[in-house]
Design a protein around this motif. Structure first.
Motif, PDB file in Angstrom:
ATOM      1  N   THR A  42       0.853  -1.183   0.000  1.00  0.00           N
ATOM      2  CA  THR A  42       0.000   0.000   0.000  1.00  0.00           C
ATOM      3  C   THR A  42       0.889   1.233   0.000  1.00  0.00           C
ATOM      4  O   THR A  42       1.867   1.307   0.740  1.00  0.00           O
ATOM      5  CB  THR A  42      -0.921   0.001   1.232  1.00  0.00           C
ATOM      6  OG1 THR A  42      -1.691  -1.207   1.220  1.00  0.00           O
ATOM      7  CG2 THR A  42      -1.860   1.183   1.214  1.00  0.00           C
ATOM      8  N   ILE A  43       0.540   2.196  -0.834  1.00  0.00           N
ATOM      9  CA  ILE A  43       1.319   3.427  -0.983  1.00  0.00           C
ATOM     10  C   ILE A  43       0.648   4.546  -0.198  1.00  0.00           C
ATOM     11  O   ILE A  43      -0.569   4.718  -0.262  1.00  0.00           O
ATOM     12  CB  ILE A  43       1.429   3.825  -2.474  1.00  0.00           C
ATOM     13  CG1 ILE A  43       1.986   2.674  -3.311  1.00  0.00           C
ATOM     14  CG2 ILE A  43       2.252   5.092  -2.644  1.00  0.00           C
ATOM     15  CD1 ILE A  43       3.363   2.215  -2.914  1.00  0.00           C
ATOM     16  N   TYR A  44       1.442   5.312   0.544  1.00  0.00           N
ATOM     17  CA  TYR A  44       0.950   6.425   1.352  1.00  0.00           C
ATOM     18  C   TYR A  44       1.751   7.687   1.055  1.00  0.00           C
ATOM     19  O   TYR A  44       2.780   7.634   0.397  1.00  0.00           O
ATOM     20  CB  TYR A  44       1.098   6.111   2.850  1.00  0.00           C
ATOM     21  CG  TYR A  44       0.318   4.900   3.315  1.00  0.00           C
ATOM     22  CD1 TYR A  44      -1.041   4.990   3.533  1.00  0.00           C
ATOM     23  CD2 TYR A  44       0.957   3.682   3.529  1.00  0.00           C
ATOM     24  CE1 TYR A  44      -1.752   3.882   3.971  1.00  0.00           C
ATOM     25  CE2 TYR A  44       0.253   2.570   3.959  1.00  0.00           C
ATOM     26  CZ  TYR A  44      -1.109   2.683   4.182  1.00  0.00           C
ATOM     27  OH  TYR A  44      -1.812   1.588   4.602  1.00  0.00           O
ATOM     28  N   GLU A  47       4.043  10.060  -2.362  1.00  0.00           N
ATOM     29  CA  GLU A  47       4.012   9.179  -3.540  1.00  0.00           C
ATOM     30  C   GLU A  47       2.578   8.861  -3.932  1.00  0.00           C
ATOM     31  O   GLU A  47       2.227   8.885  -5.106  1.00  0.00           O
ATOM     32  CB  GLU A  47       4.789   7.895  -3.255  1.00  0.00           C
ATOM     33  CG  GLU A  47       4.929   7.008  -4.476  1.00  0.00           C
ATOM     34  CD  GLU A  47       5.745   5.751  -4.201  1.00  0.00           C
ATOM     35  OE1 GLU A  47       5.857   4.941  -5.130  1.00  0.00           O
ATOM     36  OE2 GLU A  47       6.249   5.577  -3.090  1.00  0.00           O
ATOM     37  N   LYS A  48       1.731   8.607  -2.950  1.00  0.00           N
ATOM     38  CA  LYS A  48       0.312   8.344  -3.216  1.00  0.00           C
ATOM     39  C   LYS A  48      -0.333   9.569  -3.865  1.00  0.00           C
ATOM     40  O   LYS A  48      -1.070   9.452  -4.839  1.00  0.00           O
ATOM     41  CB  LYS A  48      -0.405   7.995  -1.916  1.00  0.00           C
ATOM     42  CG  LYS A  48      -1.903   7.833  -2.054  1.00  0.00           C
ATOM     43  CD  LYS A  48      -2.566   7.563  -0.710  1.00  0.00           C
ATOM     44  CE  LYS A  48      -4.076   7.521  -0.842  1.00  0.00           C
ATOM     45  NZ  LYS A  48      -4.733   7.284   0.447  1.00  0.00           N
ATOM     46  N   ASN A  49      -0.047  10.741  -3.326  1.00  0.00           N
ATOM     47  CA  ASN A  49      -0.622  11.979  -3.864  1.00  0.00           C
ATOM     48  C   ASN A  49      -0.213  12.214  -5.313  1.00  0.00           C
ATOM     49  O   ASN A  49      -1.013  12.674  -6.131  1.00  0.00           O
ATOM     50  CB  ASN A  49      -0.234  13.174  -3.002  1.00  0.00           C
ATOM     51  CG  ASN A  49      -0.875  13.115  -1.631  1.00  0.00           C
ATOM     52  OD1 ASN A  49      -1.880  12.434  -1.425  1.00  0.00           O
ATOM     53  ND2 ASN A  49      -0.280  13.809  -0.675  1.00  0.00           N
ATOM     54  N   LYS A  50       1.043  11.905  -5.661  1.00  0.00           N
ATOM     55  CA  LYS A  50       1.513  12.065  -7.047  1.00  0.00           C
ATOM     56  C   LYS A  50       0.765  11.123  -7.984  1.00  0.00           C
ATOM     57  O   LYS A  50       0.356  11.508  -9.077  1.00  0.00           O
ATOM     58  CB  LYS A  50       3.011  11.789  -7.158  1.00  0.00           C
ATOM     59  CG  LYS A  50       3.895  12.893  -6.688  1.00  0.00           C
ATOM     60  CD  LYS A  50       5.332  12.551  -7.038  1.00  0.00           C
ATOM     61  CE  LYS A  50       6.226  12.800  -5.865  1.00  0.00           C
ATOM     62  NZ  LYS A  50       7.607  12.426  -6.111  1.00  0.00           N
ATOM     63  N   ILE A  51       0.595   9.868  -7.562  1.00  0.00           N
ATOM     64  CA  ILE A  51      -0.096   8.879  -8.386  1.00  0.00           C
ATOM     65  C   ILE A  51      -1.547   9.305  -8.604  1.00  0.00           C
ATOM     66  O   ILE A  51      -2.071   9.243  -9.725  1.00  0.00           O
ATOM     67  CB  ILE A  51      -0.011   7.480  -7.736  1.00  0.00           C
ATOM     68  CG1 ILE A  51       1.435   6.986  -7.773  1.00  0.00           C
ATOM     69  CG2 ILE A  51      -0.946   6.501  -8.435  1.00  0.00           C
ATOM     70  CD1 ILE A  51       1.702   5.755  -6.922  1.00  0.00           C
ATOM     71  N   GLU A  82      -7.546   4.452  -2.576  1.00  0.00           N
ATOM     72  CA  GLU A  82      -6.531   3.489  -2.173  1.00  0.00           C
ATOM     73  C   GLU A  82      -5.548   3.284  -3.328  1.00  0.00           C
ATOM     74  O   GLU A  82      -5.962   3.124  -4.474  1.00  0.00           O
ATOM     75  CB  GLU A  82      -7.176   2.166  -1.785  1.00  0.00           C
ATOM     76  CG  GLU A  82      -8.096   2.294  -0.590  1.00  0.00           C
ATOM     77  CD  GLU A  82      -8.782   0.994  -0.237  1.00  0.00           C
ATOM     78  OE1 GLU A  82      -8.343  -0.075  -0.703  1.00  0.00           O
ATOM     79  OE2 GLU A  82      -9.769   1.056   0.510  1.00  0.00           O
ATOM     80  N   VAL A  83      -4.260   3.279  -3.006  1.00  0.00           N
ATOM     81  CA  VAL A  83      -3.211   3.081  -4.003  1.00  0.00           C
ATOM     82  C   VAL A  83      -2.315   1.936  -3.543  1.00  0.00           C
ATOM     83  O   VAL A  83      -1.825   1.943  -2.415  1.00  0.00           O
ATOM     84  CB  VAL A  83      -2.375   4.365  -4.216  1.00  0.00           C
ATOM     85  CG1 VAL A  83      -1.276   4.136  -5.242  1.00  0.00           C
ATOM     86  CG2 VAL A  83      -3.256   5.524  -4.633  1.00  0.00           C
ATOM     87  N   MET A  84      -2.125   0.956  -4.419  1.00  0.00           N
ATOM     88  CA  MET A  84      -1.270  -0.186  -4.112  1.00  0.00           C
ATOM     89  C   MET A  84      -0.415  -0.516  -5.325  1.00  0.00           C
ATOM     90  O   MET A  84      -0.775  -0.187  -6.454  1.00  0.00           O
ATOM     91  CB  MET A  84      -2.118  -1.409  -3.758  1.00  0.00           C
ATOM     92  CG  MET A  84      -2.901  -1.261  -2.491  1.00  0.00           C
ATOM     93  SD  MET A  84      -3.864  -2.721  -2.129  1.00  0.00           S
ATOM     94  CE  MET A  84      -5.339  -2.353  -3.042  1.00  0.00           C
ATOM     95  N   VAL A  85       0.690  -1.179  -5.073  1.00  0.00           N
ATOM     96  CA  VAL A  85       1.570  -1.645  -6.139  1.00  0.00           C
ATOM     97  C   VAL A  85       1.740  -3.152  -5.978  1.00  0.00           C
ATOM     98  O   VAL A  85       2.036  -3.622  -4.882  1.00  0.00           O
ATOM     99  CB  VAL A  85       2.942  -0.941  -6.095  1.00  0.00           C
ATOM    100  CG1 VAL A  85       3.908  -1.556  -7.093  1.00  0.00           C
ATOM    101  CG2 VAL A  85       2.792   0.544  -6.348  1.00  0.00           C
TER     102      VAL A  85
END
Length: 123
Positions: A42-44, A47-51, A82-85
């Motif tokens: 999970t990205i926080y 980096e999450k805001n950029k994505i 929610e952002v995940m890689v």
């Protein structure tokens, strides 16, 4: 007295059914060594805001949002996104929540910026 006894009895039946029910069939996929679907991070933060910023400025996102609104669903904004890689495949997955007409919280799902469809949140 009868109500208390009935509630205790029903509670006992429910508790027993939790342990006596058959196992979860999804567990087999978790044990599969060729499945890399659980290798996610999970990205926080920044980096999450950029994505998210890149996604919401894309035409793919704008088209998906417009389709959701046209269907009569309630767009919730970009909060709770929610952002995940997936670490094995290197795919960035973004889920943007909205509320369907029936009140179900749904997610508009994007893989590497491409709209993949919608699903109930939590699946």
């Amino acid at each position: 007295m009868k109500k208390k006894l009935l509630s205790i009895l029903c509670g006992g039946v429910m508790a027993f059914s939790l342990f006596a029910a058959p196992g979860n069939p999804v567990k087999a996929a978790e044990d599969d060594p060729t499945c890399h679907c659980h290798d996610v991070t999970t990205i926080y933060g920044a980096e999450k805001n950029k994505i998210i910023a890149n996604l919401i400025s894309s035409q793919e996102f704008k088209n998906a949002k417009l389709d959701i609104i046209k269907d009569g669903d309630n767009w919730r904004g970009i909060n709770n996104t929610e952002v995940m890689v997936n670490n094995y495949y290197g795919v960035t997955m973004v889920g943007v929540p909205y509320i369907a007409q029936n009140g179900t919280i749904m997610m508009a799902v994007f893989f590497d910026g491409t709209f993949m469809g919608t699903a109930p949140k939590g699946l």
